[in-house]
Design a protein around this motif. Structure first.
Motif, PDB file in Angstrom:
ATOM      1  N   TYR A  48      -5.318  22.560 -51.326  1.00 56.97           N
ATOM      2  CA  TYR A  48      -4.113  23.040 -50.638  1.00 56.97           C
ATOM      3  C   TYR A  48      -3.300  21.907 -50.035  1.00 56.97           C
ATOM      4  O   TYR A  48      -2.088  21.824 -50.213  1.00 56.97           O
ATOM      5  CB  TYR A  48      -4.531  24.048 -49.560  1.00 56.97           C
ATOM      6  N   GLN A  49      -3.958  21.010 -49.304  1.00 54.56           N
ATOM      7  CA  GLN A  49      -3.180  20.003 -48.566  1.00 54.56           C
ATOM      8  C   GLN A  49      -3.687  18.567 -48.754  1.00 54.56           C
ATOM      9  O   GLN A  49      -3.130  17.642 -48.169  1.00 54.56           O
ATOM     10  CB  GLN A  49      -3.120  20.349 -47.073  1.00 54.56           C
ATOM     11  N   GLY A  50      -4.739  18.396 -49.577  1.00 54.75           N
ATOM     12  CA  GLY A  50      -5.156  17.027 -49.915  1.00 54.75           C
ATOM     13  C   GLY A  50      -5.830  16.252 -48.808  1.00 54.75           C
ATOM     14  O   GLY A  50      -6.106  15.056 -48.945  1.00 54.75           O
ATOM     15  N   ASN A  51      -6.112  16.888 -47.686  1.00 57.75           N
ATOM     16  CA  ASN A  51      -6.783  16.210 -46.576  1.00 57.75           C
ATOM     17  C   ASN A  51      -7.481  17.275 -45.729  1.00 57.75           C
ATOM     18  O   ASN A  51      -7.041  18.423 -45.692  1.00 57.75           O
ATOM     19  CB  ASN A  51      -5.741  15.462 -45.716  1.00 57.75           C
ATOM     20  N   ALA A  52      -8.571  16.882 -45.061  1.00 61.40           N
ATOM     21  CA  ALA A  52      -9.300  17.873 -44.267  1.00 61.40           C
ATOM     22  C   ALA A  52      -8.470  18.365 -43.084  1.00 61.40           C
ATOM     23  O   ALA A  52      -8.478  19.545 -42.761  1.00 61.40           O
ATOM     24  CB  ALA A  52     -10.626  17.290 -43.777  1.00 61.40           C
ATOM     25  N   VAL A  53      -7.757  17.455 -42.426  1.00 61.45           N
ATOM     26  CA  VAL A  53      -7.031  17.842 -41.201  1.00 61.45           C
ATOM     27  C   VAL A  53      -5.573  17.392 -41.277  1.00 61.45           C
ATOM     28  O   VAL A  53      -5.301  16.201 -41.500  1.00 61.45           O
ATOM     29  CB  VAL A  53      -7.677  17.205 -39.947  1.00 61.45           C
ATOM     30  N   VAL A  54      -4.645  18.333 -41.132  1.00 70.04           N
ATOM     31  CA  VAL A  54      -3.227  17.988 -41.019  1.00 70.04           C
ATOM     32  C   VAL A  54      -2.713  18.559 -39.695  1.00 70.04           C
ATOM     33  O   VAL A  54      -2.785  19.767 -39.446  1.00 70.04           O
ATOM     34  CB  VAL A  54      -2.398  18.554 -42.200  1.00 70.04           C
ATOM     35  N   ASN A  55      -2.220  17.673 -38.824  1.00 68.15           N
ATOM     36  CA  ASN A  55      -1.660  18.103 -37.536  1.00 68.15           C
ATOM     37  C   ASN A  55      -0.174  18.383 -37.693  1.00 68.15           C
ATOM     38  O   ASN A  55       0.539  17.591 -38.324  1.00 68.15           O
ATOM     39  CB  ASN A  55      -1.824  17.000 -36.486  1.00 68.15           C
ATOM     40  N   TYR A  56       0.287  19.465 -37.092  1.00 73.56           N
ATOM     41  CA  TYR A  56       1.725  19.794 -37.090  1.00 73.56           C
ATOM     42  C   TYR A  56       2.249  19.448 -35.702  1.00 73.56           C
ATOM     43  O   TYR A  56       1.968  20.152 -34.736  1.00 73.56           O
ATOM     44  CB  TYR A  56       1.941  21.265 -37.474  1.00 73.56           C
ATOM     45  N   THR A  57       2.959  18.332 -35.613  1.00 72.91           N
ATOM     46  CA  THR A  57       3.221  17.751 -34.295  1.00 72.91           C
ATOM     47  C   THR A  57       4.571  18.157 -33.698  1.00 72.91           C
ATOM     48  O   THR A  57       4.900  17.722 -32.598  1.00 72.91           O
ATOM     49  CB  THR A  57       3.118  16.209 -34.363  1.00 72.91           C
ATOM     50  N   ASP A  58       5.348  18.989 -34.422  1.00 76.48           N
ATOM     51  CA  ASP A  58       6.617  19.446 -33.843  1.00 76.48           C
ATOM     52  C   ASP A  58       6.349  20.633 -32.914  1.00 76.48           C
ATOM     53  O   ASP A  58       5.285  21.250 -32.973  1.00 76.48           O
ATOM     54  CB  ASP A  58       7.569  19.881 -34.961  1.00 76.48           C
ATOM     55  N   ALA A  59       7.331  20.932 -32.077  1.00 75.89           N
ATOM     56  CA  ALA A  59       7.142  22.004 -31.097  1.00 75.89           C
ATOM     57  C   ALA A  59       7.306  23.388 -31.731  1.00 75.89           C
ATOM     58  O   ALA A  59       6.711  24.363 -31.264  1.00 75.89           O
ATOM     59  CB  ALA A  59       8.143  21.839 -29.955  1.00 75.89           C
ATOM     60  N   ALA A  60       8.086  23.480 -32.822  1.00 82.20           N
ATOM     61  CA  ALA A  60       8.441  24.805 -33.348  1.00 82.20           C
ATOM     62  C   ALA A  60       7.308  25.464 -34.147  1.00 82.20           C
ATOM     63  O   ALA A  60       7.126  26.673 -34.075  1.00 82.20           O
ATOM     64  CB  ALA A  60       9.683  24.686 -34.224  1.00 82.20           C
ATOM     65  N   THR A  61       6.540  24.691 -34.916  1.00 84.18           N
ATOM     66  CA  THR A  61       5.426  25.283 -35.666  1.00 84.18           C
ATOM     67  C   THR A  61       4.414  25.834 -34.668  1.00 84.18           C
ATOM     68  O   THR A  61       3.973  25.102 -33.781  1.00 84.18           O
ATOM     69  CB  THR A  61       4.752  24.206 -36.551  1.00 84.18           C
ATOM     70  N   PRO A  62       4.028  27.108 -34.811  1.00 80.14           N
ATOM     71  CA  PRO A  62       3.205  27.697 -33.738  1.00 80.14           C
ATOM     72  C   PRO A  62       1.750  27.225 -33.720  1.00 80.14           C
ATOM     73  O   PRO A  62       1.073  27.374 -32.726  1.00 80.14           O
ATOM     74  CB  PRO A  62       3.274  29.197 -34.020  1.00 80.14           C
ATOM     75  N   TYR A  63       1.269  26.676 -34.841  1.00 84.89           N
ATOM     76  CA  TYR A  63      -0.121  26.188 -34.846  1.00 84.89           C
ATOM     77  C   TYR A  63      -0.126  24.668 -34.664  1.00 84.89           C
ATOM     78  O   TYR A  63       0.876  24.005 -34.907  1.00 84.89           O
ATOM     79  CB  TYR A  63      -0.851  26.592 -36.137  1.00 84.89           C
ATOM     80  N   THR A  64      -1.269  24.155 -34.226  1.00 91.01           N
ATOM     81  CA  THR A  64      -1.374  22.695 -34.037  1.00 91.01           C
ATOM     82  C   THR A  64      -1.867  21.998 -35.294  1.00 91.01           C
ATOM     83  O   THR A  64      -1.467  20.878 -35.574  1.00 91.01           O
ATOM     84  CB  THR A  64      -2.357  22.339 -32.899  1.00 91.01           C
ATOM     85  N   ARG A  65      -2.798  22.647 -36.011  1.00 91.88           N
ATOM     86  CA  ARG A  65      -3.316  21.963 -37.196  1.00 91.88           C
ATOM     87  C   ARG A  65      -3.814  22.946 -38.234  1.00 91.88           C
ATOM     88  O   ARG A  65      -4.120  24.100 -37.923  1.00 91.88           O
ATOM     89  CB  ARG A  65      -4.420  20.964 -36.828  1.00 91.88           C
ATOM     90  N   ILE A  66      -3.885  22.452 -39.482  1.00 94.59           N
ATOM     91  CA  ILE A  66      -4.521  23.218 -40.554  1.00 94.59           C
ATOM     92  C   ILE A  66      -5.690  22.392 -41.068  1.00 94.59           C
ATOM     93  O   ILE A  66      -5.549  21.196 -41.366  1.00 94.59           O
ATOM     94  CB  ILE A  66      -3.544  23.526 -41.712  1.00 94.59           C
ATOM     95  N   ILE A  67      -6.822  23.048 -41.146  1.00 95.43           N
ATOM     96  CA  ILE A  67      -8.027  22.398 -41.660  1.00 95.43           C
ATOM     97  C   ILE A  67      -8.279  22.921 -43.062  1.00 95.43           C
ATOM     98  O   ILE A  67      -8.200  24.134 -43.282  1.00 95.43           O
ATOM     99  CB  ILE A  67      -9.234  22.792 -40.801  1.00 95.43           C
ATOM    100  N   GLU A  68      -8.573  22.053 -44.003  1.00 91.40           N
ATOM    101  CA  GLU A  68      -9.021  22.489 -45.328  1.00 91.40           C
ATOM    102  C   GLU A  68     -10.470  22.036 -45.463  1.00 91.40           C
ATOM    103  O   GLU A  68     -10.766  20.851 -45.642  1.00 91.40           O
ATOM    104  CB  GLU A  68      -8.134  21.904 -46.436  1.00 91.40           C
ATOM    105  N   HIS A  69     -11.365  23.018 -45.338  1.00 84.02           N
ATOM    106  CA  HIS A  69     -12.777  22.708 -45.093  1.00 84.02           C
ATOM    107  C   HIS A  69     -13.449  21.926 -46.208  1.00 84.02           C
ATOM    108  O   HIS A  69     -14.348  21.131 -45.951  1.00 84.02           O
ATOM    109  CB  HIS A  69     -13.535  24.019 -44.842  1.00 84.02           C
ATOM    110  N   LYS A  70     -13.042  22.125 -47.478  1.00 82.01           N
ATOM    111  CA  LYS A  70     -13.776  21.477 -48.570  1.00 82.01           C
ATOM    112  C   LYS A  70     -13.653  19.955 -48.517  1.00 82.01           C
ATOM    113  O   LYS A  70     -14.528  19.239 -48.993  1.00 82.01           O
ATOM    114  CB  LYS A  70     -13.341  22.019 -49.934  1.00 82.01           C
ATOM    115  N   HIS A  71     -12.584  19.444 -47.887  1.00 81.16           N
ATOM    116  CA  HIS A  71     -12.415  17.984 -47.855  1.00 81.16           C
ATOM    117  C   HIS A  71     -13.362  17.287 -46.884  1.00 81.16           C
ATOM    118  O   HIS A  71     -13.455  16.060 -46.889  1.00 81.16           O
ATOM    119  CB  HIS A  71     -10.956  17.632 -47.554  1.00 81.16           C
TER     120      HIS A  71
END
Ligand code: FAD
Ligand code: UDP
Length: 373
Positions: A266-289
Motif C-alpha cells: 500500500y505505502q512502501g514503508n511500515a510507518v508514514v506520518n501525516y504531519t499536516d493539521a487537516a488530515t485527521p489521523y497521525t499515521r498509517i502503519i502497514e504491518h507487513k513491512h
C-alpha cells in the motif's frame, strides 16, 4: 530465603508479565488478572494473512541496555528491523527523524555546515531564550520550517492542545542528526520479534505457578482481592485505584482503524506520518513491512491512528506528563506509598510515565530486585 507469597498481578501487559515471571521463577504463586480478552496489553499482536498485526499501534523494540536486550531474547528471536518512518506533509515526502536527508529535501543543503547554518538562522527567533515548551524546544532543535511542516500539525493532533502548552521533553525523544541516517532511534539494539510480541508475554506466563484470568476487572472485586492475596502488583491507572480522589489525571487516547486490502503493497514503508493539521489521523502503519514483506503477496493490512481525548471507559494510551498532571500524580504517589506494604504500582499507567517497552522491563526488574533481593 524469603517466605513465599501469594501474588496478584493486575494487568497482563509487559510490566505485569515480567513481574509474574520473576516471582514464579522464585517459587511464588501468582494469579494474573486482565480486563481485556487477551494477554500482552498494548504490545498485543495477532496474525492476519500471515502478517503480525500490531493491534495497538506500531511497536518497535529498541534499547541501549544490553542486559534488557539479552533478557527479552529469552522470549523471542528478533529481526533486523530498523525504524525509518517517513513524513507526508500535503503530499511532500520527508525522511524522519530530522537528518541530512530531511534538510536536503527541504532546503537543498548538502553539507552538515550548510544545514547547521540554516537551523541557526531560523532558531534566532528565540533570541537565545531557554526553550520552555515543545514549540520553543522544536524551533531550537531544527528551526521554524521543520517545526511548521513536520512537527506542529502532528503534535497538536496527537496531544490535542497547542504545542506551547506541551512539555519540551516529548520532542527530545526524537534524534536530530547532521548525518544521512534515517534510523529513528539512537539505541544500540533494535528489532521486532519474529512471530510477534504476544508470544513474549505467553512465555513469561507459562509457569505452572501462574494462573491467568482474562476479562476480569480488578475493580469488580477489589475488597476480596485485597483480603485474599499477600501482595498485589497493580498496573492499571493509579488515579482509578484511588477512586479519582483528587480528580482525574489526563491521558491521551487513540482510535485504531484497521483495514485489510487486496493489494500487495500500500505505502512502501511500515510507518508514514501525516504531519499536516487537516488530515485527521497521525499515521498509517502497514504491518507487513515490519517483517520485510512476509505474508500473503496479494494482501496487506493497514492501520490508521486517530488521536482522541480520553474519557472514562476509553483506553488510556499516553499519560500527559505536563507540570499540572505530574503534580497531581505526586499526590496519588503519596497515597500509593502509604499502601506499599500491600500494593506495588507499576507500568505506564501505575507509574503515570511515558515508558517505552525496554524501560517497562527495566522498571519491572527494579521492582523485582526490591521485592526479592
Ligand atoms: P499495558 O500494556 O497498558 O498493560 C496494562 C494492562 O493492565 C492492560 O492490558 C490493561 O487492560 C490492564 N488493566 C488495566 N486496568 C485493569 C483492571 N482494573 N483490571 C484488570 N486489568 C487491568 N514502546 C516501545 O518501546 N516502542 C514502540 O515503538 C512503542 N510504540 C507505542 C505505540 C503506541 C501507540 C503506544 C500506546 C505505546 C507504544 N509503546 C512503545 C509503549 C509500550 O506500549 C509500553 O511501554 C508498554 O506496553 C507498557 O506496558 P505496561 O504493562 O506498563 O502497560
Ligand atoms: N513528532 C512530530 N512529528 C513526527 C513524529 C513525532 O512532531 O512526524 C513529535 C510528536 O509530538 C510526538 C513526539 O514527537 O508526540 C514523539 O514522537 P514518537 O514517535 O516518539 O511518539 P510515539 O511513538 O510515542 O507516539
Amino acid at each position: 530465603m524469603k517466605k513465599l507469597k501469594n501474588y496478584l498481578v493486575v494487568g497482563a501487559g509487559l510490566f505485569g508479565a515480567t513481574f509474574a515471571y520473576e516471582a514464579a521463577k522464585r517459587g511464588n504463586r501468582v494469579k494474573v488478572i486482565e480486563k481485556r480478552n487477551h494477554l500482552a496489553g498494548n504490545i498485543y499482536t495477532k496474525e492476519v494473512d500471515g502478517i503480525q498485526v500490531h493491534q495497538y499501534g506500531a511497536h518497535i523494540f529498541h534499547t541501549s541496555n544490553k542486559k534488557i536486550w539479552n533478557y527479552v531474547q529469552q522470549f523471542a528471536e528478533f529481526n533486523r528491523y530498523t525504524n525509518s518512518p517517513i513524513a507526508n506533509y500535503q503530499g511532500e515526502i520527508y525522511n524522519l527523524p530530522f537528518n541530512m536527508n530531511t534538510f536536503n529535501k527541504l532546503w537543498g543543503v548538502v553539507t552538515p555546515q550548510e544545514a547547521l547554518a540554516k537551523i541557526n538562522q531560523q532558531r534566532a527567533v528565540l533570541k537565545g531564550k531557554r526553550p520552555e515548551n515543545l514549540e520553543e524546544q522544536a524551533i531550537s532543535l531544527v528551526g521554524t520550517d521543520i517545526y511548521q511542516k513536520l512537527i506542529k500539525g502532528y503534535t497538536e493532533k496527537q496531544w490535542g492542545r497547542p504545542a506551547t502548552e506541551l512539555p519540551a521533553f516529548i520532542i527530545r525523544r526524537l534524534p536530530v542528526r547532521l548525518t544521512y541516517d534515517n534510523n529513528y532511534f539512537n539505541d544500540l539494539y533494535q528489532g521486532i520479534p519474529i512471530g510477534g510480541y504476544t508470544q513474549i508475554v505467553e512465555k513469561m506466563l507459562a509457569s505452572d505457578l501462574i494462573t491467568v484470568e482474562t476479562q476480569t476487572d480488578f475493580f469488580d472485586q477489589q475488597a476480596e482481592y485485597l483480603k485474599n492475596y499477600d501482595r498485589i502488583v497493580f498496573t492499571g491507572m493509579i488515579d482509578q485505584y484511588f477512586a479519582y480522589r483528587y480528580g482525574e489525571l489526563e491521558y491521551r487516547s487513540l482510535q485504531f482503524e484497521t483495514e485489510e486490502l487486496d493489494q500487495g503493497n500500500y505505502q512502501g514503508n511500515a510507518v508514514v506520518n501525516y504531519t499536516d493539521a487537516a488530515t485527521p489521523y497521525t499515521r498509517i502503519i502497514e504491518h507487513k513491512h515490519f517483517e520485510f514483506g512476509k505474508g500473503d503477496k496479494e494482501k496487506t493490512v493497514i492501520t490508521r491512528e486517530y488521536p482522541k481525548t480520553w474519557q472514562r471507559g476509553d483506553e488510556p494510551y499516553y499519560p500527559v506528563n505536563n507540570a499540572k498532571n505530574n503534580a497531581l500524580y505526586k499526590k496519588y504517589k503519596e497515597l500509593a506509598d502509604q499502601e506499599a506494604k500491600k500494593v506495588i504500582f507499576g507500568g505506564r499507567l501505575g507509574q503515570y510515565r511515558y515508558y517505552n517497552m525496554d524501560q517497562v522491563i527495566g522498571a519491572a526488574l527494579v521492582t523485582v530486585a526490591k521485592e526479592f533481593e
